[in-house]
Design a protein around this motif. Structure first.
Motif, PDB file in Angstrom:
ATOM      1  N   SER A 136       0.855  -1.183   0.000  1.00  0.00           N
ATOM      2  CA  SER A 136       0.000   0.000   0.000  1.00  0.00           C
ATOM      3  C   SER A 136       0.890   1.232   0.000  1.00  0.00           C
ATOM      4  O   SER A 136       1.992   1.223   0.542  1.00  0.00           O
ATOM      5  CB  SER A 136      -0.948  -0.007   1.201  1.00  0.00           C
ATOM      6  OG  SER A 136      -0.230  -0.097   2.403  1.00  0.00           O
ATOM      7  N   TRP A 138       0.677   5.500   0.467  1.00  0.00           N
ATOM      8  CA  TRP A 138      -0.071   6.711   0.776  1.00  0.00           C
ATOM      9  C   TRP A 138       0.281   7.749  -0.270  1.00  0.00           C
ATOM     10  O   TRP A 138       1.447   8.079  -0.463  1.00  0.00           O
ATOM     11  CB  TRP A 138       0.267   7.218   2.172  1.00  0.00           C
ATOM     12  CG  TRP A 138      -0.642   8.299   2.610  1.00  0.00           C
ATOM     13  CD1 TRP A 138      -0.332   9.612   2.807  1.00  0.00           C
ATOM     14  CD2 TRP A 138      -2.040   8.186   2.889  1.00  0.00           C
ATOM     15  NE1 TRP A 138      -1.439  10.314   3.194  1.00  0.00           N
ATOM     16  CE2 TRP A 138      -2.501   9.461   3.248  1.00  0.00           C
ATOM     17  CE3 TRP A 138      -2.947   7.131   2.853  1.00  0.00           C
ATOM     18  CZ2 TRP A 138      -3.834   9.701   3.572  1.00  0.00           C
ATOM     19  CZ3 TRP A 138      -4.257   7.371   3.190  1.00  0.00           C
ATOM     20  CH2 TRP A 138      -4.683   8.644   3.546  1.00  0.00           C
ATOM     21  N   ARG A 140      -0.347  11.497  -1.340  1.00  0.00           N
ATOM     22  CA  ARG A 140      -0.844  12.796  -0.916  1.00  0.00           C
ATOM     23  C   ARG A 140      -0.651  13.891  -1.949  1.00  0.00           C
ATOM     24  O   ARG A 140      -1.281  14.910  -1.867  1.00  0.00           O
ATOM     25  CB  ARG A 140      -0.087  13.231   0.330  1.00  0.00           C
ATOM     26  CG  ARG A 140      -0.868  13.038   1.540  1.00  0.00           C
ATOM     27  CD  ARG A 140      -0.207  13.689   2.712  1.00  0.00           C
ATOM     28  NE  ARG A 140      -0.472  12.814   3.823  1.00  0.00           N
ATOM     29  CZ  ARG A 140       0.325  12.545   4.787  1.00  0.00           C
ATOM     30  NH1 ARG A 140       1.489  13.119   4.846  1.00  0.00           N
ATOM     31  NH2 ARG A 140      -0.011  11.720   5.718  1.00  0.00           N
ATOM     32  N   ARG A 145      -6.634  14.152  -5.304  1.00  0.00           N
ATOM     33  CA  ARG A 145      -6.867  13.194  -4.227  1.00  0.00           C
ATOM     34  C   ARG A 145      -7.388  13.874  -2.971  1.00  0.00           C
ATOM     35  O   ARG A 145      -7.582  13.226  -1.959  1.00  0.00           O
ATOM     36  CB  ARG A 145      -5.578  12.437  -3.919  1.00  0.00           C
ATOM     37  CG  ARG A 145      -5.175  11.532  -5.060  1.00  0.00           C
ATOM     38  CD  ARG A 145      -3.985  10.687  -4.671  1.00  0.00           C
ATOM     39  NE  ARG A 145      -3.690   9.766  -5.744  1.00  0.00           N
ATOM     40  CZ  ARG A 145      -2.699   9.911  -6.602  1.00  0.00           C
ATOM     41  NH1 ARG A 145      -1.902  10.941  -6.526  1.00  0.00           N
ATOM     42  NH2 ARG A 145      -2.518   9.026  -7.557  1.00  0.00           N
ATOM     43  N   ARG A 150      -4.926   9.569  -0.365  1.00  0.00           N
ATOM     44  CA  ARG A 150      -5.571   8.258  -0.211  1.00  0.00           C
ATOM     45  C   ARG A 150      -4.534   7.168  -0.418  1.00  0.00           C
ATOM     46  O   ARG A 150      -3.461   7.403  -0.929  1.00  0.00           O
ATOM     47  CB  ARG A 150      -6.729   8.087  -1.177  1.00  0.00           C
ATOM     48  CG  ARG A 150      -6.316   8.043  -2.632  1.00  0.00           C
ATOM     49  CD  ARG A 150      -7.487   7.761  -3.520  1.00  0.00           C
ATOM     50  NE  ARG A 150      -8.425   8.852  -3.421  1.00  0.00           N
ATOM     51  CZ  ARG A 150      -9.360   9.110  -4.286  1.00  0.00           C
ATOM     52  NH1 ARG A 150      -9.507   8.357  -5.330  1.00  0.00           N
ATOM     53  NH2 ARG A 150     -10.179  10.116  -4.140  1.00  0.00           N
ATOM     54  N   LEU A 151      -4.927   5.970  -0.035  1.00  0.00           N
ATOM     55  CA  LEU A 151      -4.065   4.815  -0.237  1.00  0.00           C
ATOM     56  C   LEU A 151      -4.320   4.207  -1.611  1.00  0.00           C
ATOM     57  O   LEU A 151      -5.455   4.154  -2.069  1.00  0.00           O
ATOM     58  CB  LEU A 151      -4.341   3.750   0.822  1.00  0.00           C
ATOM     59  CG  LEU A 151      -3.767   4.003   2.196  1.00  0.00           C
ATOM     60  CD1 LEU A 151      -4.322   2.985   3.188  1.00  0.00           C
ATOM     61  CD2 LEU A 151      -2.255   3.947   2.185  1.00  0.00           C
ATOM     62  N   GLY A 168      -6.082   1.157  -7.789  1.00  0.00           N
ATOM     63  CA  GLY A 168      -6.281   2.421  -7.095  1.00  0.00           C
ATOM     64  C   GLY A 168      -7.094   3.373  -7.939  1.00  0.00           C
ATOM     65  O   GLY A 168      -7.476   3.079  -9.060  1.00  0.00           O
ATOM     66  N   ARG A 172     -12.899   6.798  -2.532  1.00  0.00           N
ATOM     67  CA  ARG A 172     -12.391   6.605  -1.180  1.00  0.00           C
ATOM     68  C   ARG A 172     -12.347   5.149  -0.817  1.00  0.00           C
ATOM     69  O   ARG A 172     -11.712   4.701   0.057  1.00  0.00           O
ATOM     70  CB  ARG A 172     -13.279   7.354  -0.174  1.00  0.00           C
ATOM     71  CG  ARG A 172     -13.182   8.845  -0.369  1.00  0.00           C
ATOM     72  CD  ARG A 172     -13.959   9.551   0.740  1.00  0.00           C
ATOM     73  NE  ARG A 172     -13.866  10.977   0.550  1.00  0.00           N
ATOM     74  CZ  ARG A 172     -12.977  11.743   1.155  1.00  0.00           C
ATOM     75  NH1 ARG A 172     -12.124  11.229   1.978  1.00  0.00           N
ATOM     76  NH2 ARG A 172     -12.954  13.026   0.918  1.00  0.00           N
TER      77      ARG A 172
END
Length: 172
Positions: A136, A138, A140, A145, A150-151, A168, A172
């Protein structure tokens, strides 16, 4: 019923176990005292032979066994593992919290290689059936986003190459 036994009694904290491919050993993140950094340890499944693998590399968490690594510059392949580390001092793009990346290492703790370069954080590696690392990430940086990001799920080869979005961008 099953007999329960604590394998890490000599540790203040232990987490993130991963079983070896042959089912005889495990990697885990541990702290011998509350003030220690998290480090990667390996032990047999009977709880004997615990040995520290990473040292003086900040906090090292979420270790996973990887397949043998072959390279043209070495006559022999070597066993390796991957882990999440913060390399003691790297901060996220806002400078607020430590940023984590994925690293690989030989089983003796030598030859640490950084695999990902994310100014936010990369987390939770797992090995796919084809040998790639799934993790995963992160995200930013993009304004699309939102302010918190979001991941997303990415995959890369164990040498850090072919880093690509696995899944991805679906809300959300």
């Amino acid at each position: 019923g099953a007999v329960r036994r604590i394998l890490t009694e000599k540790f203040h904290s232990a987490a993130d176990p991963d079983l070896s491919f042959d089912g005889k050993r495990m990697l885990f993140a541990g702290k011998r005292t509350a003030r220690d950094h998290w480090n990667v340890f390996e032990m047999s499944l009977d709880g004997k032979g615990s040995r520290q693998v990473t040292r003086e590399f900040g906090d090292c968490r979420s270790p996973v066994y990887l397949g043998a690594f072959y390279t043209i510059v070495s006559p022999e392949p070597w066993d390796q593992f991957a882990f999440v580390g913060n390399q003691a001092g790297e901060l996220n793009e806002y400078g607020a919290t430590p940023s984590t990346s994925l690293y690989s290492s030989r089983m003796d703790g030598s030859g640490i290689r950084r695999l990902t370069y994310n100014p936010s954080s990369d987390l939770d590696p797992a090995v796919l059936p084809d040998g790639r690392l799934l993790f995963s990430s992160w995200q930013r940086m993009s304004l699309s986003r939102g302010p918190l990001g979001r991941l997303a799920v990415f995959a890369a080869h164990t040498d850090g190459l072919d880093y690509a979005l696995f899944f991805g961008g679906e809300g959300r």
